[in-house]
Every structure is written in structure tokens, then in C-alpha cells.
Scaffold this active site. Sequence first.
Site, mmCIF file in Angstrom:
data_model
loop_
_atom_site.group_PDB
_atom_site.id
_atom_site.type_symbol
_atom_site.label_atom_id
_atom_site.label_comp_id
_atom_site.label_asym_id
_atom_site.label_seq_id
_atom_site.Cartn_x
_atom_site.Cartn_y
_atom_site.Cartn_z
ATOM 1 C CE LYS A 35 -18.914 -4.602 19.807
ATOM 2 N NZ LYS A 35 -18.324 -4.227 21.091
ATOM 3 C CE LYS B 261 -29.198 21.005 -12.101
ATOM 4 N NZ LYS B 261 -28.974 22.091 -11.185
ATOM 5 C CE1 TYR C 79 -17.436 -4.461 27.921
ATOM 6 C CE2 TYR C 79 -19.036 -4.775 29.675
ATOM 7 C CZ TYR C 79 -18.744 -4.605 28.330
ATOM 8 O OH TYR C 79 -19.763 -4.576 27.412
ATOM 9 C CG ASN D 217 -27.616 17.982 -10.537
ATOM 10 O OD1 ASN D 217 -27.388 19.070 -11.046
ATOM 11 N ND2 ASN D 217 -28.837 17.554 -10.275
ATOM 12 C CD GLN E 43 -23.896 -4.260 24.203
ATOM 13 O OE1 GLN E 43 -23.630 -5.312 24.772
ATOM 14 N NE2 GLN E 43 -25.115 -3.792 24.117
ATOM 15 C CG ASN F 20 -15.718 -8.128 30.475
ATOM 16 O OD1 ASN F 20 -16.783 -8.089 29.846
ATOM 17 N ND2 ASN F 20 -15.664 -7.961 31.783
ATOM 18 C CB SER G 240 -32.946 17.683 -12.303
ATOM 19 O OG SER G 240 -34.225 18.215 -12.051
ATOM 20 C CD GLU H 24 -24.045 18.126 -5.235
ATOM 21 O OE1 GLU H 24 -25.030 18.418 -4.545
ATOM 22 O OE2 GLU H 24 -24.101 18.006 -6.465
ATOM 23 C CG HIS I 202 -7.689 34.729 0.000
ATOM 24 N ND1 HIS I 202 -7.895 34.853 1.355
ATOM 25 C CD2 HIS I 202 -6.357 34.932 -0.195
ATOM 26 C CE1 HIS I 202 -6.742 35.131 1.954
ATOM 27 N NE2 HIS I 202 -5.798 35.179 1.039
ATOM 28 C CB SER J 289 -24.081 -5.503 21.235
ATOM 29 O OG SER J 289 -23.562 -6.726 21.704
HETATM 30 N N1 ARG Z 1 -21.886 -7.377 24.268
HETATM 31 C C1 ARG Z 1 -20.829 -6.947 25.100
HETATM 32 C C2 ARG Z 1 -20.043 -5.817 24.413
HETATM 33 O O1 ARG Z 1 -20.126 -5.685 23.245
HETATM 34 C C3 ARG Z 1 -19.897 -8.073 25.401
HETATM 35 C C4 ARG Z 1 -19.190 -7.939 26.715
HETATM 36 C C5 ARG Z 1 -20.163 -8.061 27.799
HETATM 37 N N2 ARG Z 1 -19.567 -8.190 29.054
HETATM 38 C C6 ARG Z 1 -20.289 -8.041 30.170
HETATM 39 N N3 ARG Z 1 -19.675 -8.166 31.275
HETATM 40 N N4 ARG Z 1 -21.541 -7.709 30.122
HETATM 41 O O2 ARG Z 1 -19.330 -5.065 25.039
#
Ligand code: ARG
Length: 465
Positions: free
Chosen positions: A324, A282, A316, A284, A321, A109, A276, A289, A155, A22
Site C-alpha cells: 500500500k 533570481k 496471502y 526560479n 502488507q 486477507n 534565491s 523542476e 534534437h 501496517s
Molecule cells: N496488515 C495486513 C496487510 O496489510 C492485513 C492482513 C493480514 N493477514 C494475515 N494473515 N496476517 O496485509
Amino acid sequence: MALWSGRFEENVSEFTQRFGASLPVDKALYREDIAGSKAHAKMLADCGVISSEDANKICDGLTSIEEQIDNGSFEFDINNEDIHMSIESKLTEMIGDAGARLHTGRSRNDQVATDTRLFAKRRALELMKANIGLREALVSQAKANFDVILPGYTHLQHAQPVLFSHHMLAYTWMLARDFDRLKLAFKAADANPLGSAALAGTTYPLDREETTKSLGFAKVIPNSLDAVSDRDFLLDLIYACGVSCLHLTRLCEEIVLWSSSEFQFVTLSDAFSTGSSIMPQKKNPDFAELIRGKSGRVVGDLVALMVTLKSLPLAYNKDLQEDKEGAIDAAKTLEDCYTCATGMISTMQIHPDNMLKQAMKGHLAATDVADYLAKKGLPFRKAHEIVGQLVLKCEKENCNLDELTLEDFKEQSDLFEEDIKEQLDLRAIVDARTTYGGTSTSAVKEQLKLAEEKLAEDRAAVNAH
Ligand code: ARG
């Protein structure tokens, strides 16, 4: 070698390493990760779990790592799955055993939940600031063009005349509610999971109140299983972003319409328009938009996280993961949309004459003429029918209600007198709507005061953090 490699005999392939990582996404949380680790290390020392000498080394090492990431000299290695491992490996490389003691009584975690909550709080606050900026731009336009009249629509058909300031303020109230939603998202994130460890808490005598205080959380999360698996606060944040994006689509849709040749109500500044590549004439409203278009992804971010969270058993799971990327995207998208809309609104030129010209079309006085008869005792439904007949006559003769003679009016009802002409004046029509929240000059003045009071209150709420 991964930090957890002790019980393994074989490495994952390069592909699965990348697939499982990640780091490309959670890099964005490095400041939060470092703050969390410093608070944890200090607390470990205060509780006698590690020496204060080690805690100091850890904190100094983390400060140096933060500088390296800030100035771009930190080398990220994809063999470290995430930002947490990247920083911890580097720290241990730098300071040896003290670094290897940092993770005592902690799991990634509770670490990742802590970082993500700190991140959500920071972004909610930054969005609250940007939201205020856009509302200030709308209020400025409302003040600068306070008396301008334009047709109000239902309307998308001409309905009744309204003040331009009233129209702008309608958007400030939408955005004020968005501010409140962002504030709620901040509050949802404002609780400390650190000290929950992997899922069940830990055998070390950790002081969870201490990290709660040092990290600036409002409270401690009372259940370790919930602490590591809850991502509701991200749903709240993305939802707040999504609703605000939807509001911006409504504003931008009107700007697209208003800047067209058919309306000519506003001219966008060149800085917020594009040309354009083939049609030299043009100009725009691209950015209006684009803001309209970007809402799709933010709504998608919300749906994506909801589906990710569905059916997850406690506590967990690696699915988390995936939490985010959408949240980071939603916050960034809304922030950029706020910035763009603020510039576009504050530089937009208003054309009061064109607005007024349009307000003269479409019999905007019709309701007031019916009210005139009703106030003279005719049941409103009958008055409505009579004015309908007058409108029909106008449509056939291709004129507007205010061009009819007193005789024309009297033909439909004896109740009409000379003073009917006063009912046809747009300014008088606007100013007659004195109900609280209505479009009369006096009511909008009062409303403007409330909008500015709410802005002051919200500025103070942001500055309190
Ligand atoms: N990279 C993981 C996440 O974003 C971190 C937590 C990982 N924990 C685990 N037990 N694999 O969620």
C-alpha cells in the site's frame, strides 16, 4: 493482547510489534474498511448468520468510529497491527459481543484486499478528475494563444514552425492517454474479493453478490486464492501514475527551458516561482523542476511493488502488507503534481513576439523551399541538396533564407521564380501543413474540437461514478 493471541504464550517485543505493523500506512484506508465491514455485517444478517439487531449495532458503532477518526478523537494504539484490528477492537470495546461477531466468515486477507480495491478505485477516480483539470488548463492556453507561432524542434534544434496551440494540444493527448490508463486501473480494481475469507472460502452461506452490489463492485472475483493474493490492480494504478508523471516531466522540462533568458518564451507567475537566498535577481522555476524530480519516486514505487510480488506463493503472504505505501504515495504524488501543473500552466504568460523571433532563425523554411522545387518536377533528393547549398551560403554570410535575393536563389536553380518569396513566410509555411493532425490553422482547429470532445467524454465517465 492481539485479536489472534489465543494460541500464543509469549508476546512479540515492542520492536517486532512495530516492525510488523501496517497501521501507520493503512490508516489511510479507514473509510474503505468501515464501508467493507458494514456491507459484510448487513450481508451476514441477511443470510441469517448473525441477527439483524447485531448488524444494526455493528453499523451504528462503525458510524461512530468513523466520526471519531474523521474528527481526530480516535486513539490509535500500535498494539493493533493494522486499521482492520484497530477498528474491530474498538467496536468490540464499544458494543461487546455484537462487535466480536463481525469477523464471522471473514479474514483480514479478504478484508484487506477489499479495502485496497475500494481505495484504488477512489484514488483512480480522483486522479481522473485532476487529469481533466490539467487538460482544461492546456486547452485554455491553446485557445488563448491559438495563432502564435514558435519554432518546432527536433534534437532541440530549430526544425519547422508550428502553432503554439498545436504544441499545447500535443500534451493534452498524452494526458488523455493517461486518463485512459487510470480508467483501466479503476476497472482492474473493480472486482469483489470479500467472501473469499483466508484463502479457501468459508463454510457460512455468504452472499457474495450482495456485498458486490452494496460496495459498488462491478463483479465478484471467481477464485478465492486469486482474490486474496492478487495485487495487479495496484501495479496498474502505479503504472498509470508513473507514465503520467513521465509526461509531466516532459512538459516541465520545456517550461524550465522556455522560462530561461535564452528562450524567454514564457514567464511563470510569481505564485509558481521562487527566489534565491543569495542572488537577489533570481526567479526560479522551482515547481516545474520539482514535478520533474518527483517522477523518480513514482517510478520507484512501481518497481518496488513488482519486486515485492515476484515469486510469492499462493495465497496471502505478509509481504503483501508492503503493497500500500507505494500505491498511496504514487497516487498522492501524481495528484499533487497535477494540481501544481494546472496552476502553473493556467497562470503562465506567453511571449508571442519572442517565439516568433526565434522562429525566424534557423532557416525554418528550408523544407518548404525544397518542396517548391520538388513540386516543379525536381526529384526531392536533388532539391534537398540545392537548398542545403543555399543554407550553407546563409550560414557563411550570417543571414537567414528569407534574406536571400531572387538572384541568389536562381544561382542554385533556374526553377526559382518570384513566387519563392511566398514560400518563405512563416504563417504560409504553417498553414500549408493541412494534413490531418498537422499544424495548419484549419487542422489545429479540427484537432481542438476533438480534444474538447474527448474532454467532454471523460468528464461524463467521471460523473457516471
Ligand atoms: N496488515 C495486513 C496487510 O496489510 C492485513 C492482513 C493480514 N493477514 C494475515 N494473515 N496476517 O496485509
